[in-house]
Design an enzyme around this catalytic site. Structure first.
Site, PDB file in Angstrom:
ATOM      1  N   SER A   1      51.273  36.612  54.809  1.00 32.86           N
ATOM      2  CA  SER A   1      50.521  35.704  53.940  1.00 32.86           C
ATOM      3  C   SER A   1      49.915  34.558  54.773  1.00 32.86           C
ATOM      4  CB  SER A   1      51.465  35.197  52.844  1.00 32.86           C
ATOM      5  OG  SER A   1      50.763  34.579  51.805  1.00 32.86           O
TER       6      SER A   1
ATOM      7  N   HIS B   1      52.511  41.654  46.825  1.00 32.64           N
ATOM      8  CA  HIS B   1      52.090  40.775  47.910  1.00 32.64           C
ATOM      9  C   HIS B   1      52.818  41.144  49.189  1.00 32.64           C
ATOM     10  CE1 HIS B   1      50.643  37.378  50.038  1.00 32.64           C
ATOM     11  NE2 HIS B   1      51.717  36.622  49.914  1.00 32.64           N
TER      12      HIS B   1
ATOM     13  N   ASP C   1      47.145  43.500  46.068  1.00 31.85           N
ATOM     14  CA  ASP C   1      47.784  42.219  46.392  1.00 31.85           C
ATOM     15  C   ASP C   1      47.082  41.098  45.624  1.00 31.85           C
ATOM     16  OD1 ASP C   1      48.708  39.831  47.585  1.00 31.85           O
ATOM     17  OD2 ASP C   1      49.024  40.826  49.501  1.00 31.85           O
TER      18      ASP C   1
END
Length: 496
Positions: A213, A466, A438
């Site tokens: 991320s 995610h 995602d």
């Protein structure tokens, strides 16, 4: 609401806080960049097969002979013959790499752990490193869950914007007062230089790195700044370094709307689904629920109020992972019955709050880092246009996502960086992993980042949730082969 964080923990799933030993710092560096890389950390035993250490970094890398800060690290030494270190960042911004590694580094393969010293660190501003501090727990409760000065005003009106700005300004002032000069030096650019310092401290000629991320943004900026020092970089759940703050909010809002629709489609196939009718009709039911708590917030058993913003956080939290969708069933059932407690509990898990205590400073660090990374200027007319666009791209949740510029426009320090692309020219191959469903880091960002990086190699996971490493045997095999042998696929494996 920006949601670029790593995976949120759900109620009852928070690990026990990691017991960090009292820091033993090395001798103070001589004020040169080389001196910082020559530090010799004292690694102390701090748990099952774990070692902890603290090192110095300059407050301001443009003035390395000036004030010092400290960085906190944890290491799991290689279980076999070590080939070097693998630095790990779980995202955020504001997530603790120390807590991530100490809690079992979800998904990292046994063979990778056997071959690498796996190191997590708390970036500057975060956790056990020199950290951002803004409010005590009751004050943060009021900031996050209180209805605020803008309550009762027309959303988007000049009066509403002024009230929201004043509230954000008070929060920023509290951060500046309690944190001091560090608040102006927690941007990603400084963290990239810290990471290169850490690479030098452990003696690795090149950086091996696993970032999730927001951690992909750190990795991408590192590759651009130090391409000749890139070893094996895995960037999973990729961010696009070029995106503006509004573009991040728009794409995430669109992504979470699509993830919510995917949940609804799945839910309506079941007899016990709390929603009914068509997918569009069920999405409207959710929208009506949000409108209902917006107009008349529900009071939880602890006295906190559930308004639309907190309800949206509660909805978003389980959407990070398809395995958590069942929480949404109970959320919609309980809120429909006028019970706010599960919704507040889900929001608590997003904010790292447990039994009235915030387990870390991730919420405060999140804002502090983002506000240095995303340049914004307050423009009421533009924000209204953007709010309308959010509602167009996400009819259910978009109307509650606007006016995000206010928070950083009121921040006491201006952004230190521009949103520009990266190339990593000359770097060894870099693995970029993207998940088609995602919601937090849309797949198109992974495609864009892989295209920007001269040596970027795209790996696709066709699924929901995610990030993908640890969720797919195909992804795991591809990433592990790269980390262990430096091998990248000849073509995108299109894992599913």
């Amino acid at each position: 609401m920006l949601a670029t964080g790593g995976c949120a923990l759900l109620p009852g799933s928070a690990p026990e806080p990691f017991e960090r030993p009292k820091p033993i710092l090395p001798s103070e560096p001589d004020g040169t960049r080389e001196g910082f890389q020559q530090q010799e950390p004292t690694w102390q035993s701090c748990g099952d097969a774990l070692e902890c250490a603290d090192v110095y970094a300059p407050l301001d890398w443009d003035d390395p002979s000036g004030e010092l800060i400290t960085l906190n690290l944890v290491k799991h030494p290689a279980e076999g013959d070590s080939v070097g270190s693998l630095f790990v960042n779980p995202g955020g911004p504001g997530a603790s790499g120390v807590e991530y590694v100490a809690s079992g580094w979800r998904g990292i393969d046994e063979q990778v752990r056997r071959s690498y010293d796996v190191i997590g660190w708390d970036p500057r501003g975060v956790g056990g490193s020199s950290a951002v501090s803004c409010l005590d727990a009751p004050e943060l409760d009021d900031y996050l869950f209180g209805l605020g000065d803008a309550e009762g005003l027309e959303v988007g009106s000049d009066a509403w914007i002024d009230a929201a700005f004043s509230e954000s300004e008070r929060f920023g002032s509290a951060c500046a007062e309690r944190t001091g000069p560090l608040l102006g030096h927690v941007g990603t650019g400084s963290t990239v230089q810290d990471l290169d310092m850490l690479r030098g401290i452990v003696g690795d000629p090149k950086l091996n790195y696993l970032g999730f991320s927001y951690g992909t943004y750190i990795g991408a900026r590192y590759a651009d700044a130090y391409p000749d020092r890139v070893g094996r970089l895995v960037l999973d759940g990729a961010m696009d370094p070029q995106t503006t703050q509004f573009e991040v909010v728009r794409e995430q809002t669109r992504g979470f709307e699509l993830a919510l629709r995917a949940y609804v489609e799945d839910c309506l196939k079941r007899d016990d689904c709390p929603l009914s009718g068509s997918v569009d009709g069920a999405m409207e039911q959710i929208g009506e629920m949000l409108d209902g708590v917006d107009a008349q917030p529900l009071r939880g058993s602890d006295g906190r109020m559930l308004g639309a913003g907190t309800m949206l956080t509660a909805i978003i939290t389980p959407l990070y992972s398809q395995g958590s969708w069942s929480y949404l069933d109970t959320l919609f059932e309980t809120v429909a019955e006028g019970d706010a407690d599960l919704a507040l509990s889900l929001a608590d898990s997003y904010y790292g709050r447990q039994d009235g205590v915030y387990l870390d400073n991730s919420t405060e660090a999140f804002t502090a880092i983002n506000c240095l990374d995303y340049p914004v200027e307050l423009d009421n007319a533009r924000m209204r246009e953007q709010a309308a666009e959010l509602q167009r791209v996400a009819p259910t949740i978009g109307r509650f996502q606007g006016y995000g510029d206010i928070g950083c426009a009121a921040w006491p320090y201006k952004a230190a960086a521009e949103r520009v692309g990266v190339t990593g020219a000359g770097a060894d191959p870099i693995l970029v992993v993207g998940t088609t469903g995602d919601p937090a880091t849309p797949y198109r960002w992974a495609v864009s980042l892989a295209d920007q990086l001269e040596s970027g190699v795209l790996v696709t996971y066709r699924g929901e949730g995610h990030t993908a490493y640890g969720e797919s045997a195909c992804i795991n095999k591809t990433v592990d082969r790269y980390l262990l042998h430096g091998t990248v696929p000849e073509q995108d494996p299109q894992c599913s």
